[in-house]
Design an enzyme around this catalytic site. Structure first.
Site, PDB file in Angstrom:
ATOM      1  N   GLY A 159       0.825  -1.209   0.000  1.00  0.00           N
ATOM      2  CA  GLY A 159       0.000   0.000   0.000  1.00  0.00           C
ATOM      3  C   GLY A 159       0.856   1.254   0.000  1.00  0.00           C
ATOM      4  O   GLY A 159       1.773   1.416  -0.814  1.00  0.00           O
ATOM      5  N   GLY A 160       0.568   2.130   0.964  1.00  0.00           N
ATOM      6  CA  GLY A 160       1.272   3.411   1.043  1.00  0.00           C
ATOM      7  C   GLY A 160       2.772   3.268   1.184  1.00  0.00           C
ATOM      8  O   GLY A 160       3.534   4.185   0.850  1.00  0.00           O
ATOM      9  N   GLY A 183      18.673   8.852 -34.894  1.00  0.00           N
ATOM     10  CA  GLY A 183      18.270   9.434 -33.607  1.00  0.00           C
ATOM     11  C   GLY A 183      19.160   8.979 -32.478  1.00  0.00           C
ATOM     12  O   GLY A 183      19.365   9.705 -31.497  1.00  0.00           O
ATOM     13  N   ALA A 184      19.704   7.777 -32.613  1.00  0.00           N
ATOM     14  CA  ALA A 184      20.557   7.257 -31.538  1.00  0.00           C
ATOM     15  C   ALA A 184      21.841   8.080 -31.440  1.00  0.00           C
ATOM     16  O   ALA A 184      22.360   8.297 -30.343  1.00  0.00           O
ATOM     17  CB  ALA A 184      20.881   5.803 -31.795  1.00  0.00           C
TER      18      ALA A 184
HETATM   19  C1  HXC Z   1      -2.201  -2.858  10.951  1.00  0.00           C
HETATM   20  C2  HXC Z   1      -1.141  -4.753  10.233  1.00  0.00           C
HETATM   21  C3  HXC Z   1      -1.111  -4.243   8.909  1.00  0.00           C
HETATM   22  C4  HXC Z   1      -1.659  -2.963   8.678  1.00  0.00           C
HETATM   23  C5  HXC Z   1      -0.188  -6.180   8.942  1.00  0.00           C
HETATM   24  N1  HXC Z   1      -0.578  -5.947  10.197  1.00  0.00           N
HETATM   25  N2  HXC Z   1      -0.502  -5.158   8.137  1.00  0.00           N
HETATM   26  N3  HXC Z   1      -1.690  -4.056  11.237  1.00  0.00           N
HETATM   27  N4  HXC Z   1      -2.199  -2.305   9.740  1.00  0.00           N
HETATM   28  N5  HXC Z   1      -1.652  -2.409   7.483  1.00  0.00           N
HETATM   29  C6  HXC Z   1      -0.396  -6.815  11.359  1.00  0.00           C
HETATM   30  C7  HXC Z   1      -1.245  -8.067  11.306  1.00  0.00           C
HETATM   31  O1  HXC Z   1      -2.510  -7.804  11.833  1.00  0.00           O
HETATM   32  C8  HXC Z   1      -0.450  -9.007  12.190  1.00  0.00           C
HETATM   33  O2  HXC Z   1      -0.680  -8.704  13.548  1.00  0.00           O
HETATM   34  C9  HXC Z   1       0.981  -8.603  11.898  1.00  0.00           C
HETATM   35  O3  HXC Z   1       0.926  -7.302  11.342  1.00  0.00           O
HETATM   36  C10 HXC Z   1       1.648  -9.502  10.908  1.00  0.00           C
HETATM   37  O4  HXC Z   1       0.782  -9.630   9.790  1.00  0.00           O
HETATM   38  P1  HXC Z   1       0.436 -11.052   9.144  1.00  0.00           P
HETATM   39  O5  HXC Z   1      -0.695 -10.806   8.227  1.00  0.00           O
HETATM   40  O6  HXC Z   1       0.279 -12.083  10.199  1.00  0.00           O
HETATM   41  O7  HXC Z   1       1.791 -11.346   8.376  1.00  0.00           O
HETATM   42  P2  HXC Z   1       1.998 -12.029   6.965  1.00  0.00           P
HETATM   43  O8  HXC Z   1       1.190 -13.261   6.855  1.00  0.00           O
HETATM   44  O9  HXC Z   1       3.475 -12.121   6.797  1.00  0.00           O
HETATM   45  O10 HXC Z   1       1.409 -10.976   5.892  1.00  0.00           O
HETATM   46  C11 HXC Z   1       1.976  -9.667   5.764  1.00  0.00           C
HETATM   47  C12 HXC Z   1       1.106  -8.775   4.870  1.00  0.00           C
HETATM   48  C13 HXC Z   1      -0.343  -8.773   5.406  1.00  0.00           C
HETATM   49  C14 HXC Z   1       1.133  -9.323   3.448  1.00  0.00           C
HETATM   50  C15 HXC Z   1       1.712  -7.399   4.866  1.00  0.00           C
HETATM   51  O11 HXC Z   1      -0.296  -8.487   6.795  1.00  0.00           O
HETATM   52  C16 HXC Z   1      -1.202  -7.765   4.742  1.00  0.00           C
HETATM   53  O12 HXC Z   1      -1.693  -8.036   3.638  1.00  0.00           O
HETATM   54  N6  HXC Z   1      -1.410  -6.642   5.405  1.00  0.00           N
HETATM   55  C17 HXC Z   1      -2.270  -5.579   4.867  1.00  0.00           C
HETATM   56  C18 HXC Z   1      -1.586  -4.909   3.692  1.00  0.00           C
HETATM   57  C19 HXC Z   1      -2.386  -3.768   3.118  1.00  0.00           C
HETATM   58  O13 HXC Z   1      -3.418  -3.999   2.493  1.00  0.00           O
HETATM   59  N7  HXC Z   1      -1.904  -2.578   3.364  1.00  0.00           N
HETATM   60  C20 HXC Z   1      -2.500  -1.396   2.784  1.00  0.00           C
HETATM   61  C21 HXC Z   1      -2.986  -0.543   3.871  1.00  0.00           C
HETATM   62  S1  HXC Z   1      -3.781   0.833   3.140  1.00  0.00           S
HETATM   63  P3  HXC Z   1      -0.568  -9.818  14.704  1.00  0.00           P
HETATM   64  O14 HXC Z   1      -0.972  -9.072  15.912  1.00  0.00           O
HETATM   65  O15 HXC Z   1      -1.480 -10.912  14.300  1.00  0.00           O
HETATM   66  O16 HXC Z   1       0.859 -10.230  14.706  1.00  0.00           O
HETATM   67  C22 HXC Z   1      -2.569   1.848   2.618  1.00  0.00           C
HETATM   68  C23 HXC Z   1      -3.107   2.997   1.858  1.00  0.00           C
HETATM   69  C24 HXC Z   1      -2.085   4.102   1.703  1.00  0.00           C
HETATM   70  O17 HXC Z   1      -1.428   1.682   2.835  1.00  0.00           O
HETATM   71  C25 HXC Z   1      -2.089   4.590   0.286  1.00  0.00           C
HETATM   72  C26 HXC Z   1      -1.184   5.753   0.131  1.00  0.00           C
HETATM   73  C27 HXC Z   1      -0.836   5.981  -1.306  1.00  0.00           C
END
Ligand code: HXC
Length: 511
Positions: free
Chosen positions: A169-170, A401-402
């Protein structure tokens, strides 16, 4: 005092254990180091000064106020690399997945501001699930603040992103604005994850297929280096820094070196048959000191090679057509790659050495519809805009052009050298003969023989560097053996080059 010191030690121990033993073990099982272990490997021993270790999350949403969130999931501070200061952050995936909340962002912003104040490079060690979902708008605001600072710092201090885990994401856009992105094999970068892709597009795709290191190094061009582990990624960052100055006011560090000597080995590197290919890396390695060349984006747009080396101890940015891939043509991706590299070098006082052997632009509907005009224009723009010393060496083909695009004299090259094997022409002889002698060939008794004759005539006229040298477009035709001493002298001569572009707010590079 003893009690207070014990309290400090106790707090430090709690915070220092990140997300706890289980999550640290998981991190290690995945072949990743912890945030702290990464800092230890990146910086010189004992040099790291940490800031804000007691900063806490202020959000009360979704139970965050009932959790300990050590260091808010990121370690920040200043350390040294080879004795030079760098400002850095290292995200802790064991703490809420390294996600970026309000205070996490504040810590990063603070160290970025310091890097700018001190004029020192900024390095981000990324391992993050993106915006901390529980913190909502505060997380998004934090990203905005970071992107703004990345942009303001661009061209002022070098910025290097080292991505060592998810960068979701961000989390992708700060690296994307920075100068270089190093990805380990565990790293992924994507805007929307596989679950979103499935929900919206109905496609099943793995994290790596969506945005793994191979994808971004080979296909998208988002990343510049691929490393097989955290350790190698961090070593890559250290090595990269050795070619860069601390900021735009400084020169890159110069190494001691002995004066380059002539080397007849260079005469044998180019094939005598002008249609044969060869690996331009071999030429580059003979030209740079000790064969030490750090290639940038080695897996992307392989028809052009860019990277850093030194000549007589002085750092240069090399841009070379790669005859071995697509005959070294220019196309959409190679123009993007080279233009960005040229602009980086120009920002940080790194002279440009261009090695030309290019038959022209890649023809075809895919290129035209894909915007080869818009992308190709970036290279013309970047070279023309660059005010660092620009030295060009025409190895072989410089067609059409190159010829112009590969840092020719009219684009502001300060010195243009050519090998006696250089061919500087509007186009290849075969195509040229077909066009300008079309009628003669068609009406000849033996059209094939006439075609060959006309091709030979055109080759004789233009397949050499002398027509261009007669006009002063080439400053010297050189024996390949003398390449290193000649370029070293040119760079020494150009040391004091100073050129002021016309006054303006900024140019409008075709994006
Ligand atoms: C809060 C998060 C988190 C997030 C992960 N965690 N991503 N907590 N906010 N964005 C937490 C999980 O809840 C988990 O907590 C711990 O981190 C580890 O994550 P897992 O999922 O268990 O790990 P893994 O299986 O290795 O997967 C990692 C991951 C997945 C692929 C990154 O966590 C994931 O898909 N996260 C969301 C990614 C996402 O969609 N981000 C976009 C956010 S929106 P616990 O307590 O269980 O250990 C964004 C918009 C901004 O960013 C745009 C700006 C341009």
């Amino acid at each position: 005092m003893d009690t207070e010191l014990r309290e400090l030690e106790q707090k430090r121990r709690e915070l220092g254990s990140g997300g706890g033993a289980d999550r640290i073990a998981k991190q290690h099982q995945q072949g990743k180091l912890t945030a702290w272990e990464r800092i230890q490997r990146l910086t010189d021993e004992g040099s790291f000064l940490e800031f804000d270790e007691f900063v806490r999350c202020r959000s009360g949403c979704f139970g965050l106020d009932h959790q300990v969130i050590p260091k808010d999931g990121v370690i920040t501070g200043v350390g040294t690399i080879g004795g030079r200061r760098v400002a850095l952050y290292s995200q802790d995936f064991t703490v809420l997945g390294g996600s970026l909340g309000e205070m996490h962002a504040h810590k990063i912003v603070k160290v970025m501001d310091l890097a700018m104040k001190l004029g020192i490079p900024f390095i981000g060690l990324n391992d993050s699930g993106g915006a901390r979902i529980q913190e909502g708008i505060d997380s998004l605001y934090g990203y905005g603040e970071i992107f703004y600072r990345n942009t303001r710092a661009s061209g002022v201090i070098p910025q290097i992103a080292v991505n060592l885990g998810p960068t979701a994401g961000g989390a992708v856009y700060s690296p994307a604005i920075m100068d270089f992105v190093i990805m380990s094999e565990q790293a992924t970068m994507y805007i929307t994850g596989p679950n979103v892709v499935k929900a919206v597009m109905g496609e099943e795709v793995s994290h790596a297929e969506l945005g793994g290191g191979a994808v971004h190094n080979q296909e998208s061009g988002v990343a510049h280096f691929l490393a097989d582990s955290d350790e190698t990624a961090i070593q890559t960052a250290r090595r990269l820094l050795s070619f860069l100055p601390d900021n735009y006011l400084q020169e890159p560090p110069r190494l001691e070196s002995i004066a380059p000597a002539s080397d007849p080995a260079l005469r044998a590197l180019l094939p005598t048959d002008h249609s044969k290919s060869y690996d331009v890396h071999a030429v580059i390695e003979q030209i740079v000191d000790g064969g030490d060349f750090m290639e940038v984006q080695s897996l992307f747009a392989r028809n052009i090679v860019v990277g850093f080396g030194r000549i007589a101890g002085r750092v240069v940015g090399l841009i070379a057509n790669q005859a071995r891939h697509l005959a070294g043509v220019l196309d959409i991706n190679s123009a993007d790659k080279a233009a960005r590299f040229v602009r980086f070098c120009d920002s940080f006082n790194i002279p440009l050495l261009t090695l030309t052997d290019c038959p022209g632009y890649l023809p075809g509907i895919q290129q035209e519809h894909g915007g080869v005009i818009r992308h190709g224009a970036k290279l013309l723009f970047a070279y023309s805009e660059a005010t660092v010393p620009k030295v060009t060496l025409i190895l072989r083909k410089a067609y059409g052009g190159a010829y112009i695009a590969m840092c020719s004299r009219p684009l502001g090259a300060d010195m243009v050298f050519a090998y006696p094997t250089a061919e500087i022409a509007v186009m290849g002889a075969e195509g040229a003969a077909e066009i300008i002698f079309k009628k003669e060939i068609a009406s000849a008794g033996d059209p094939d023989a006439a075609r060959l004759e006309k091709i030979r005539e055109y080759q004789e006229q233009f397949y050499n560097p002398y027509r261009a040298a007669e006009r002063g477009f080439v400053d010297a035709v050189i024996d390949p053996a003398d390449t290193r001493p000649t370029i070293a002298r040119a760079l020494e001569m150009l040391r004091s080059k100073s050129e002021n572009p016309p006054e303006k707010r900024h140019g409008n590079i075709p994006l």
